[in-house]
Design a protein around this motif. Sequence first.
Motif: not given
Length: 163
Positions: A33-36, A41-42, A47-50, A56-58
């Motif tokens: 949560a802190e990383l997001a 990002i949410s 979670s979807q990226l991990i 990729k991060i759009a």
Amino acid sequence: MSDEVRVAQTALYGAPLSEVLRRCGQVLGLNQAELARALGISAPMLSQLINAHRVKIANPLAAARLQAMNDAVDAVEAGRMDVSVALAAVAAVQAGGELLSTRRTGSSAAPADQLEAALQRVATSEEYLSAAEALAETHPGVSELLRLLGSGRAGRLLGGEGG
């Protein structure tokens, strides 16, 4: 499909995002949560990226923050930067960054110059010096950090020459 996504992430970021983000979280002491939040990002997107549901991060700003975070983690691991300074450097990343991945493709400014430029976008030298004076008695370490920023010597935080 997730194996294909991880391969694509490795091509973009140098490693699957699960590895990149796990390392960042461990070194900086951040949970997911802190990383997001730090990336802007949410938590579901992270979670979807991990989990390799997205390649990729759009969001360019979030991608630039990931780049800054990855660089900061390198500096923390090498003993050139404190975790609190690393987190501040990530937070200082503003819109307009050109880097969209953690993979380096050419020469860019030295980390000290990048830090200096990012911090100059956050506040003026006068603001850093004023804050340093206000915090001198109660928080001398933070005060010294702010003095370095205000005097144009932020590069010293990363072992650069600075002012």
